[in-house]
Design a protein around this motif. Sequence first.
Motif, PDB file in Angstrom:
ATOM      1  N   HIS A  64     -24.008   0.941  78.862  1.00 11.27           N
ATOM      2  CA  HIS A  64     -24.075   2.441  78.389  1.00 11.27           C
ATOM      3  C   HIS A  64     -23.455   3.508  79.163  1.00 11.27           C
ATOM      4  O   HIS A  64     -23.389   4.771  78.651  1.00 11.27           O
ATOM      5  CB  HIS A  64     -25.540   2.588  78.825  1.00 11.27           C
ATOM      6  N   GLN A  66     -19.960   5.753  80.026  1.00  9.49           N
ATOM      7  CA  GLN A  66     -18.790   6.611  79.217  1.00  9.49           C
ATOM      8  C   GLN A  66     -17.542   6.708  79.900  1.00  9.49           C
ATOM      9  O   GLN A  66     -17.449   6.424  81.087  1.00  9.49           O
ATOM     10  CB  GLN A  66     -19.180   8.096  78.945  1.00  9.49           C
ATOM     11  N   HIS A  70     -16.708   2.853  81.573  1.00  9.06           N
ATOM     12  CA  HIS A  70     -17.346   1.794  80.526  1.00  9.06           C
ATOM     13  C   HIS A  70     -16.288   0.584  80.843  1.00  9.06           C
ATOM     14  O   HIS A  70     -16.800  -0.495  80.956  1.00  9.06           O
ATOM     15  CB  HIS A  70     -17.153   2.308  79.069  1.00  9.06           C
ATOM     16  N   HIS A 111     -26.579   2.277  83.273  1.00  6.39           N
ATOM     17  CA  HIS A 111     -26.296   3.613  83.370  1.00  6.39           C
ATOM     18  C   HIS A 111     -25.837   4.312  84.345  1.00  6.39           C
ATOM     19  O   HIS A 111     -25.130   5.287  84.320  1.00  6.39           O
ATOM     20  CB  HIS A 111     -27.601   4.253  82.946  1.00  6.39           C
ATOM     21  N   ALA A 185     -25.015  15.775  87.542  1.00  7.40           N
ATOM     22  CA  ALA A 185     -23.654  16.033  86.645  1.00  7.40           C
ATOM     23  C   ALA A 185     -22.784  14.825  86.920  1.00  7.40           C
ATOM     24  O   ALA A 185     -22.626  14.371  88.168  1.00  7.40           O
ATOM     25  CB  ALA A 185     -22.879  17.270  87.020  1.00  7.40           C
ATOM     26  N   PRO A 188     -15.948  13.185  84.264  1.00  7.27           N
ATOM     27  CA  PRO A 188     -15.517  12.312  83.566  1.00  7.27           C
ATOM     28  C   PRO A 188     -14.217  11.491  84.407  1.00  7.27           C
ATOM     29  O   PRO A 188     -13.501  10.837  84.087  1.00  7.27           O
ATOM     30  CB  PRO A 188     -14.735  13.079  82.457  1.00  7.27           C
ATOM     31  N   CYS A 274     -20.373  12.585  91.627  1.00  8.14           N
ATOM     32  CA  CYS A 274     -21.825  13.112  90.980  1.00  8.14           C
ATOM     33  C   CYS A 274     -22.016  14.282  91.836  1.00  8.14           C
ATOM     34  O   CYS A 274     -21.917  14.394  93.081  1.00  8.14           O
ATOM     35  CB  CYS A 274     -22.763  12.203  90.879  1.00  8.14           C
ATOM     36  N   SER A 293     -24.615  22.544  80.359  1.00  6.10           N
ATOM     37  CA  SER A 293     -23.916  21.623  79.388  1.00  6.10           C
ATOM     38  C   SER A 293     -22.810  22.364  78.529  1.00  6.10           C
ATOM     39  O   SER A 293     -21.925  21.796  78.418  1.00  6.10           O
ATOM     40  CB  SER A 293     -25.018  20.880  78.470  1.00  6.10           C
ATOM     41  N   LYS A 298     -17.253  18.678  79.251  1.00  5.77           N
ATOM     42  CA  LYS A 298     -16.758  17.368  79.502  1.00  5.77           C
ATOM     43  C   LYS A 298     -17.648  16.547  80.491  1.00  5.77           C
ATOM     44  O   LYS A 298     -17.458  15.488  80.653  1.00  5.77           O
ATOM     45  CB  LYS A 298     -15.535  17.487  80.096  1.00  5.77           C
ATOM     46  N   MET A 299     -18.612  17.122  81.170  1.00  4.27           N
ATOM     47  CA  MET A 299     -19.439  16.410  82.011  1.00  4.27           C
ATOM     48  C   MET A 299     -20.759  15.778  81.212  1.00  4.27           C
ATOM     49  O   MET A 299     -21.114  16.473  80.008  1.00  4.27           O
ATOM     50  CB  MET A 299     -20.129  17.677  83.039  1.00  4.27           C
ATOM     51  N   GLU A 300     -21.121  14.698  81.658  1.00  2.00           N
ATOM     52  CA  GLU A 300     -22.495  14.148  81.257  1.00  2.00           C
ATOM     53  C   GLU A 300     -23.493  14.591  82.181  1.00  2.00           C
ATOM     54  O   GLU A 300     -23.427  14.637  83.442  1.00  2.00           O
ATOM     55  CB  GLU A 300     -22.580  12.698  81.288  1.00  2.00           C
ATOM     56  N   ARG A 302     -27.783  14.608  83.189  1.00  5.43           N
ATOM     57  CA  ARG A 302     -29.094  13.882  83.243  1.00  5.43           C
ATOM     58  C   ARG A 302     -29.989  14.617  84.181  1.00  5.43           C
ATOM     59  O   ARG A 302     -29.686  14.950  85.332  1.00  5.43           O
ATOM     60  CB  ARG A 302     -28.824  12.486  84.001  1.00  5.43           C
TER      61      ARG A 302
END
Length: 306
Positions: A64, A66, A70, A111, A185, A188, A274, A293, A298-300, A302
Amino acid sequence: MVLLQTIAHAKINIGLMIPYKREDGLHEIRSVFVPIDFGDPMEIQIKSLPKGSVSRFVFHSTNHLQGYRHSLFEAVSERGDLSQNILTKTFHKLKPYFQEALEIKVQIQKHLPPEGGIGGGSSNAGVLLQHLFPYTNLSRGEQIQFAKSIGADVPFFLQSSACFVTGIGEVMEPIRLAKGFGILAIPPFGLSTGSMYASLQKSLQKPYGSEVWKSLTEDLIRSLHVGDWVYLQNRLENEFEKIAFQTQPLLKELKLGFFESGAIFASLSGSGSCLYGIYPTEGKRNEALPNVSLRFPKMEFRTFSF
């Protein structure tokens, strides 16, 4: 047969200092490690095999992750070179200690990002060891040393409480922490742990933070117990931030962005990349999420709690 459903939790660092490089070439650390409720779901199946059989390991995964991460995981998954996977390595290293032949099947939903400073593969290995050590006759001390041989952070993931961590990560003192609500955060880009430690060479002899980390004072312990994050923000810093912010200026902007969105504590986790913010309430955290966000598309991101 034993079938276990579990989660390999991520960790965050509250403060991180590297006071010196050890004679063995590794680095001494001072930090508070905190497990959070974000991680990799894992299913572990353990089956006894007939006497005379050879223990075997079967691995299946769903990726999962990104971006470039990945591909990083694919390269060490069953679709790539599984011999380089930390779980495969852990199994083969522990196999001589099994008291009976076992078939171990692991399924993982990946993840936790590599090169993130939140545990990743160390958490996966720690969870696997938790469930395989009962099939050996290793003592608790031997288990810690074995986990340490897999990776510096792996011993922490043998248990579930927050800890004051020293040594290279294997000396742990449990700490009671107030409940916390945060946003993690995932940039990428990653930061190589080896490169980050190498970049600290010139600062290893500086006394930066040494007085704070000689022991956890009563004030620090009280602040962790009650969640006085404003007090802690000015006292527990991550020494890697000065390198990370030079290498990736966006991380410095991100930390400021967390504070501007209402965070009362923000820090790089581990050696990065992170970075997280802690908020005074779950509601404030949830209100902040769309703001950060939008500001850092460009950040993921959670949400997490501990």
